[in-house]
Design an enzyme around this catalytic site. Structure first.
Site, PDB file in Angstrom:
ATOM      1  N   ARG B 255       0.860  -1.183   0.000  1.00 56.70           N
ATOM      2  CA  ARG B 255       0.000   0.000   0.000  1.00 56.70           C
ATOM      3  C   ARG B 255       0.895   1.231   0.000  1.00 56.70           C
ATOM      4  NH1 ARG B 255      -1.402   2.503   4.749  1.00 56.70           N
ATOM      5  NH2 ARG B 255      -1.971   0.894   6.218  1.00 56.70           N
ATOM      6  N   HIS B 259      -3.380   4.591   5.266  1.00 58.64           N
ATOM      7  CA  HIS B 259      -4.607   3.777   5.320  1.00 58.64           C
ATOM      8  C   HIS B 259      -5.754   4.537   4.679  1.00 58.64           C
ATOM      9  CE1 HIS B 259      -7.863   1.251   6.550  1.00 58.64           C
ATOM     10  NE2 HIS B 259      -8.452   2.315   7.073  1.00 58.64           N
ATOM     11  N   TYR B 267       2.762   4.979  12.346  1.00 58.07           N
ATOM     12  CA  TYR B 267       3.075   3.587  12.643  1.00 58.07           C
ATOM     13  C   TYR B 267       4.061   2.977  11.649  1.00 58.07           C
ATOM     14  CZ  TYR B 267      -0.349   3.470   8.925  1.00 58.07           C
ATOM     15  OH  TYR B 267      -1.005   3.706   7.763  1.00 58.07           O
TER      16      TYR B 267
HETATM   17  C1  LIG Z   1     -16.199  -4.501  11.314  1.00 59.70           C
HETATM   18  C2  LIG Z   1     -15.237  -3.389  11.144  1.00 59.70           C
HETATM   19  N1  LIG Z   1     -14.288  -3.196  12.072  1.00 59.70           N
HETATM   20  C3  LIG Z   1     -13.400  -2.197  11.944  1.00 59.70           C
HETATM   21  C4  LIG Z   1     -13.449  -1.366  10.863  1.00 59.70           C
HETATM   22  C5  LIG Z   1     -12.481  -0.203  10.751  1.00 59.70           C
HETATM   23  N2  LIG Z   1     -11.483  -0.474   9.735  1.00 59.70           N
HETATM   24  C6  LIG Z   1     -11.658  -0.060   8.460  1.00 59.70           C
HETATM   25  S1  LIG Z   1     -10.441  -0.558   7.481  1.00 59.70           S
HETATM   26  C7  LIG Z   1      -9.656  -1.336   8.729  1.00 59.70           C
HETATM   27  C8  LIG Z   1      -8.393  -2.059   8.467  1.00 59.70           C
HETATM   28  C9  LIG Z   1      -8.577  -3.114   7.449  1.00 59.70           C
HETATM   29  O1  LIG Z   1      -7.390  -3.787   7.247  1.00 59.70           O
HETATM   30  P1  LIG Z   1      -7.277  -4.849   6.111  1.00 59.70           P
HETATM   31  O2  LIG Z   1      -8.442  -5.766   6.146  1.00 59.70           O
HETATM   32  O3  LIG Z   1      -5.941  -5.457   6.222  1.00 59.70           O
HETATM   33  O4  LIG Z   1      -7.416  -4.011   4.763  1.00 59.70           O
HETATM   34  P2  LIG Z   1      -6.535  -2.801   4.234  1.00 59.70           P
HETATM   35  O5  LIG Z   1      -7.074  -1.552   4.849  1.00 59.70           O
HETATM   36  O6  LIG Z   1      -5.148  -3.076   4.616  1.00 59.70           O
HETATM   37  O7  LIG Z   1      -6.760  -2.795   2.760  1.00 59.70           O
HETATM   38  C10 LIG Z   1     -10.356  -1.184   9.920  1.00 59.70           C
HETATM   39  C11 LIG Z   1      -9.928  -1.716  11.230  1.00 59.70           C
HETATM   40  C12 LIG Z   1     -14.467  -1.577   9.919  1.00 59.70           C
HETATM   41  N3  LIG Z   1     -14.608  -0.774   8.860  1.00 59.70           N
HETATM   42  N4  LIG Z   1     -15.332  -2.599  10.064  1.00 59.70           N
END
Ligand SMILES: Cc1ncc(C[n+]2csc(CCOP(=O)(O)OP(=O)(O)O)c2C)c(N)n1
Lengths: 344, 336
Positions: B255, B259, B267
């Site tokens: 990425r 985020h 981080y």
């Molecule tokens: C059920 C839920 N918990 C927490 C979140 C908050 N949240 C959004 S994205 C994210 C991280 C997701 O990480 P990953 O699945 O590795 O995907 P990436 O963002 O790295 O593409 C979090 C914790 C959410 N949207 N839905």
């Protein structure tokens, strides 16, 4: 010995983390867990600085496993620890609601009082910044609907610190919902009224005590959370038109300060409920029903009015979201409507 | 499985389109959010500007989207996550309507109701969700429907390594294995779930190993490389189409942005994002194409021009479209 209390202006986010830090220092059983609560300090900064102060054993980043860590919070609380478990956005409660409403809320009751569940669930609520239907809800009424959960919804930094301290010390599960739009975040426009003088020393605010934010004669606006800030702005406008609005901040939904609502409505004779949750089956209906149930002793000068999200998911697009979420202008217009009403 | 020349060129062009789309969004998104236009004292106003709300960009993760979608037909289902643009573009979601949606316009995929994390294009069977982990069971449902309807369509669930810690992921894997559903689960391991490193969220090194627990194939793609993903996905999709059941694939990817836009990235080691760009998968595929005589400077320039025009047109369409009427907020709660 000095008796002066030092106060500074804090944002609501700073007030919440300060309350948490002070309780963690006082009570080694208190610990924090949740997504991004560590290095990140919480997506809405509710845990900023805690990792540095208390280390990763007491400030635990969790996997994205809400069922897992909410259930774990319950298990740890049942063993005598005092977890603070953050659900990043309240909208995500669906992922873990079984742990919350069938277990965290009910174990004390089902055990006939034998088991205690002293934990705090913190979570961000509210819209106004176009984050759409899965990231903008309030939903406090859903938690308040389930017996066994205390529900706290602060509107400013002073209250947030005192209520958070009370929440951590409470022997019951407490859901502490903070509106993102009053946390004082640098990346979101917010209501400055929510940043207040906050004493450095610890203090508690008891649950179930609403606060008259602004005294008035002509109508009562019962409200909470960010809507308090909007209602105060509306009351300023109304005052310029000669309408004197009393703004009542509920502060906690469970327990609910029914007496304060009734006292204020008895004084003004008019009630407007301003709520950012959905209209039907929620807080605004509850307050309206409370008043209706007391019409034997209360005399109303106008029908009760409710302002809330009109039973639609929160839309993304700016004009749609502005329409769906009650704004200062809507509060002013509703108040005016109440004043112009003539009962025969 | 060898990619045809056509597939190679398609993947290359789509990767360039995704990258251009995301880098344009990174600029557009910041408009009117930074000082001096915003309220005094604020560093960044997420709700201001032409594209408000959160914004999760996928630049760097293109290989995952194109390597899988190269095998898909219009009638195959894709369920994406909160970081959805690369999947949507690779699945041929209407680019103009998708962009208009992010501007909150009446011409958007969801008429301004959904926004960037909630893109729905039934014409190409694309959807996504802002709830992490929610897509995996939904892809099972699409696969179940294909099975019941007797088609050989497949369903893909894309999500991050963070999402693979949700109960929904494990339930979905079990369902898919149990019912032999034509579904492929694709985990994008970009190392972080917001600020939480994979090593702090996941007890094992590779999600592909979790497939063992459900008795299905688990494939780890260790390189952020379109051809490597293409190969793994080709087998998985073919297997699903043959009625032999699900596969779990994990791809190690990168990425490039935070985020979300505005993420201070405290981080992440300083310079990490920049370093990742040194292994950019787009020039890598370009070099392969050139080595095979499928691309030269002129063709590359023509392709890039074509893509730019398409992306620019989409942003123009989004920007210039009208907003919905405020009262339209009341529409579409229920089907008529
Ligand atoms: C059920 C839920 N918990 C927490 C979140 C908050 N949240 C959004 S994205 C994210 C991280 C997701 O990480 P990953 O699945 O590795 O995907 P990436 O963002 O790295 O593409 C979090 C914790 C959410 N949207 N839905």
């Amino acid at each position: 010995m000095s008796t002066t209390t030092t106060t500074r202006r804090l944002t609501m986010a700073q007030a919440i983390s300060e309350a948490t830090a002070q309780e963690m220092a006082r009570d080694p059983r208190v610990f924090v867990m949740g997504e991004d609560v560590g290095k990140y300090g919480g997506i809405f900064s509710a845990t900023t600085g805690l990792l540095e102060q208390f280390g990763p054993e007491r400030v635990m980043d969790t996997p994205i496993s809400e069922t897992g860590f909410m259930g774990a919070a319950l298990g740890a609380a049942a063993e005598g620890l005092r977890p603070i478990s953050e659900l990043m956005f309240v909208d995500f409660f669906g992922v873990c609601f079984d742990q919350i409403y069938n277990h965290i809320a009910k174990n004390h009751y089902m055990s006939g009082g034998a088991c205690k569940v002293p934990l705090v669930i913190t979570t961000g609520i509210g819209g106004g910044y176009n984050d759409a239907a899965q990231h903008s809800q309030c939903l406090y009424s859903i938690f308040a609907h389930v017996p066994g959960l205390k529900v706290v919804v602060p509107s400013n930094a002073y209250d947030a610190k005192g209520l958070m301290t009370s929440a951590i010390r409470d022997d019951n599960p407490v859901v502490f919902l903070y509106h993102k739009g009053i946390m004082g975040l640098s990346w979101m426009s917010y209501f400055e009224g929510s940043t207040t003088e906050v004493p450095e020393a610890q203090y508690t605010i008891p649950f179930g005590q609403a606060r008259v934010v602004r005294e008035g004669r002509d109508l009562t606006i019962v409200t909470l959370s960010q809507m308090v800030q909007k209602s105060v702005l509306a009351a300023d406008q109304l005052a310029a038109e000669g309408i004197s609005a009393e703004v009542l901040d509920l502060r906690t939904l469970v327990p609910l300060d029914r007496a304060a609502v009734l006292a204020s409505v008895a004084k003004t004779g008019r009630l407007l409920v301003a709520d950012e949750d959905y209209l039907s089956y929620g807080l605004s209906g509850e307050i309206a029903a409370l008043v209706a149930e007391n019409l034997d002793t209360l005399r109303l000068k106008a029908p009760v009015r409710r302002l809330a999200v009109p039973d639609v998911p929160i839309p993304f697009s700016r004009p749609l979201e502005q329409f769906a979420i009650p704004q200062v202008d809507n509060i002013v217009a509703s108040a005016r409507g109440l004043m112009s009403f003539k009962l025969d | 499985m060898e990619a045809t020349s056509e597939q190679l060129l398609w993947m290359y062009e789509k990767m360039i389109e995704i990258r251009e789309y995301e880098e344009t969004m990174a600029r557009v998104y910041l408009e009117a959010k930074l000082p001096p236009k915003i309220q005094k004292g604020l560093a960044f106003d997420i709700g201001a500007g032409p594209v408000p709300g959160e914004m999760h960009l996928a630049a760097g993760q293109e290989p995952v989207a194109v390597g899988v979608c190269a095998h898909l037909r219009r009638d195959d289902t894709v369920v994406g996550a909160h970081r959805p643009h690369h999947f949507a573009i690779a699945k041929d979601v209407d680019l103009n309507a998708m962009t208009a949606e992010m501007y909150g316009k009446a011409t958007g995929l969801g008429r301004g109701k959904g926004g960037h994390m909630h893109l729905f294009d039934p014409a190409v069977k694309f959807s996504c969700s802002g709830i992490v982990g929610a897509g995996a069971p939904q892809a099972c449902g699409a696969a179940l429907a294909a099975k019941k309807l007797g088609t050989d369509a497949v369903a893909i669930a894309f999500f991050g390594e963070g999402a693979a810690n949700q109960g929904a992921f494990h339930e979905a894997l079990n369902l898919a294995a149990l019912w032999k559903l034509p579904v492929v689960f694709v985990v994008e391991d970009n190392k972080y779930g917001i600020s939480v490193e994979k090593s702090a969220s996941t007890a094992i090194a590779s999600n592909a190993d979790r497939a063992v627990a459900y008795g299905i194939p688990g494939v780890l793609v260790e390189r952020n490389d379109a051809l490597a993903v293409f190969e793994a996905a080709g087998e998985a999709v073919a297997r699903a189409r043959r009625g032999e059941g699900p596969t779990l694939i994990e791809v190690k990817t990168d990425r490039y942005f935070g985020h979300f836009q505005g993420d201070p990235e405290t981080y992440r080691p300083k310079g990490e994002a920049k370093a990742l760009r040194q292994h950019d998968p787009i020039p890598a595929l370009g070099a392969t194409l050139r080595a095979r005589g499928l691309l030269d400077d002129m063709a590359d320039a023509a392709l890039r021009e074509r893509v730019s025009a398409r992306v620019q047109a989409a942003y123009d369409f989004g920007r210039n479209s009208p907003y919905p009427e405020p009262q339209d907020a009341l529409l579409h709660v229920f089907a008529e």
